[in-house]
Design a protein around this motif. Structure first.
Motif, PDB file in Angstrom:
ATOM      1  N   GLY A 288       0.851  -2.860   4.548  1.00 50.81           N
ATOM      2  CA  GLY A 288       1.137  -3.707   3.407  1.00 50.81           C
ATOM      3  C   GLY A 288       2.429  -3.325   2.707  1.00 50.81           C
ATOM      4  N   PRO A 289       2.892  -4.154   1.765  1.00 49.18           N
ATOM      5  CA  PRO A 289       4.141  -3.868   1.056  1.00 49.18           C
ATOM      6  C   PRO A 289       4.074  -2.594   0.212  1.00 49.18           C
ATOM      7  N   ASP A 290       2.848  -2.146  -0.091  1.00 50.47           N
ATOM      8  CA  ASP A 290       2.682  -0.904  -0.845  1.00 50.47           C
ATOM      9  C   ASP A 290       2.592   0.326   0.063  1.00 50.47           C
ATOM     10  N   HIS A 291       2.823   0.125   1.368  1.00 40.86           N
ATOM     11  CA  HIS A 291       2.755   1.180   2.384  1.00 40.86           C
ATOM     12  C   HIS A 291       1.343   1.708   2.608  1.00 40.86           C
ATOM     13  N   ASN A 292       0.343   0.949   2.157  1.00 41.49           N
ATOM     14  CA  ASN A 292      -1.025   1.243   2.571  1.00 41.49           C
ATOM     15  C   ASN A 292      -1.281   0.541   3.907  1.00 41.49           C
ATOM     16  N   SER A 446       8.786  -9.116   8.095  1.00 46.60           N
ATOM     17  CA  SER A 446       7.333  -8.976   8.150  1.00 46.60           C
ATOM     18  C   SER A 446       6.836  -9.875   9.274  1.00 46.60           C
TER      19      SER A 446
END
Length: 531
Positions: A288-292, A446
């Motif tokens: 994800g964009p939050d690097h999760n 992405s």
């Protein structure tokens, strides 16, 4: 790693239950190790390159896959007839079919891949999610909706929050997946997803999953032996895809740093150990964009994109598969793996990128594949090949390596300019376009990249223009060339090139007339580079 096997190996001959470039890849690995190879072919593949390259080849039925490459009894019978002691499934077809694994074992054949139990634990997506969660691997929030009525399904989707994904429980390869952005489309999308899942896998069950967006698709290559050794070989970036089908892959991912790599590879190895997996496989994640990151699935087979990992690690994954299947331990440990440089793979498929990537067919009339430093081509192509519509459209894979991503991109540009194929529409124009896009060059993309950039661009017909029209400022007019005319044009241009080069060698000061030069440039641009 030894090149010649010993006499006490449990198999000396391998049946390859596949076709195309992956069959050729396995044949070459067998030959390097001194193993004999047995090819199989349908009526549509009678003249295929893998049939010519193998030590033996057997017909297995009509063109349709269900009557040939997917027909387990025939494949087992060919293994017996040929004296093969092992079977390599490649990817696709029966590669992740636990029933095929069991049929091989019952026939006394060694299956070069994971066990039926491991395949079942990962092949059914909802079971795989439960296994991953139990192993402590992050999963995307989701809900099974097998027996739920419409109201319950809608309530589950609201609870997850839109957008959501409908995914086939027995799915793979991007089939049976529908993105739903609004509740108004949920039930109609559900019907479509169930129908596609039933058609593709014989199993119409689907489940809901929260859509992670924008997301990147990152996968971890691993291999394990029967002695408890599990090694990862880094990650691959697979976000350039259309309809969940990958088009470009690279290693390492330009977005993954050492800390994130450590977390993702640890998660992959924990999952592999939890199911006692043996042989090569890939753990796929959404980032994800939050690097999760979140677990997607395990592909229990060799992957199409394995060459980029091979180039960055120096490991021959197919030979290692053969070693592990023969009961040998891995020939390396985790400490031996060092990622070196950057590699990018471009899939060349018989698809028309100007027409929604629909499958194409035809006869290969002329072919020039690239070569040179840092270039590898895994291909099933040759002049005269008739490309069928019955199977996966992948024709070849162009893989490049560089000391860093910048050099790899430069080499891929050069190789794509050299790659010429006449007679069949392919994804070559898309690949050439991609290599010029700022967002790809800076790795700012992405899984939505193609929908955002390619699908929305302005397109037009293939055009040609005469020198006189150029000079008079006239608008170009479309020219429709038959495959035969295009082949003649290619031959003419190549002959012209050779003549010019010879003339330049003999008379360095002499220049070709400007009129001819301009026409050659225009013909190259409009006739060749759009193939």
């Amino acid at each position: 790693m030894e090149k010649l096997i010993s006499a006490d190996w449990p198999f000396q001959k391998v049946l390859i239950a596949n076709r195309g470039e992956i069959a050729l890849r396995i044949i070459r690995a067998c030959r390097d190790m001194g193993l004999q190879s047995v090819a199989v072919y349908s009526d549509a593949d009678r003249d295929a390159l893998h049939v010519r390259m193998a030590d033996e080849a057997y017909r297995i039925g009509p063109a349709t896959a269900a009557q040939s490459y997917l027909h387990i009894p025939t494949l087992i019978d060919v293994a017996r007839q040929s004296g093969a002691q092992a079977v390599h499934p490649g990817y696709g077809f029966l590669a992740e079919n636990a029933n095929f694994v069991e049929a091989c074992q019952e026939a006394g054949l060694i299956f070069i891949g994971p066990s039926a139990a491991a395949q079942r634990s990962m092949g059914e997506k909802t079971a795989a999610r439960r296994t991953a969660e139990a192993a402590g691997v992050p999963i995307v929030p989701g809900a099974m909706i097998d027996d739920a009525d419409d109201a319950e399904i809608q309530a589950s989707a609201r609870r997850l929050g839109y957008p959501v994904l409908l995914k086939a429980a027995a799915g793979g390869g991007g089939k049976g997946i529908r993105l739903v952005r609004d509740e108004r489309d949920l039930l109609s999308s559900l019907r479509t997803a169930r129908s596609e899942a039933q058609s593709a896998f014989g199993d119409g069950r689907v489940y809901l999953e929260k859509a992670v967006t924008p997301a990147r698709h990152i996968e971890v290559q691993f291999i394990a032996d029967q002695y408890g050794h599990v090694v990862h070989l880094g990650e691959r970036e697979c976000s350039i895809q259309r309809r969940h089908q990958k088009l470009i892959e690279e290693s390492p991912s330009p977005i993954v740093d050492e800390a994130l790599r450590a977390r993702m590879t640890e998660a992959a190895i924990n999952l592999v150990r939890s199911i006692e997996y043996v042989n090569a496989g890939t753990a796929e994640f959404l980032l994800g964009p939050d690097h999760n990151f979140y677990f997607l699935e395990v592909n229990a087979r060799i992957q199409v994109e394995h060459p980029v990992t091979e180039w960055c690690t120096g490991v021959d994954l197919v030979q290692e598969q053969l070693r592990v299947a023969a009961g040998l331990p891995l020939s390396f440990s985790q400490d031996d793996i060092r990622l070196r440089g950057a590699a990018i793979e471009c899939r060349i498929s018989a698809e028309d990128p100007e027409n929604r990537f629909l499958p194409a067919t035809g006869t290969v009339l002329a072919l020039q594949e690239p070569s040179g430093p840092g270039v590898r081509v895994d291909s099933s192509l040759y002049p005269g090949l008739q490309v069928p519509l019955f199977y996966d459209p992948l024709l070849s894979k162009l893989i490049v390596w560089g000391k860093d991503r910048t050099q790899a991109i430069a080499r891929l540009r050069r190789a794509l300019a050299e790659y010429q194929l006449v007679g069949v529409r392919t994804t070559l124009p898309f690949a050439r376009w991609l290599l010029e896009q700022p967002r790809f060059i800076t790795a700012d993309f992405s899984t939505d990249f193609i929908a955002e950039e390619w699908d929305g661009r302005q397109t037009g017909p293939v055009e040609s223009v005469t020198t006189e029209q150029q000079e008079n400022g006239a608008a170009p007019t479309p020219v429709e060339l038959s495959p035969e005319q295009m082949a003649a044009l290619v031959a003419s241009l190549l002959a012209n090139d050779n003549a010019e080069q010879e003339e330049a060698r003999r008379h360095p000061q002499t220049q070709t007339q400007g009129e001819n030069n301009r026409w050659l440039d225009v013909a190259r641009r409009d006739g060749l580079r759009r193939l």
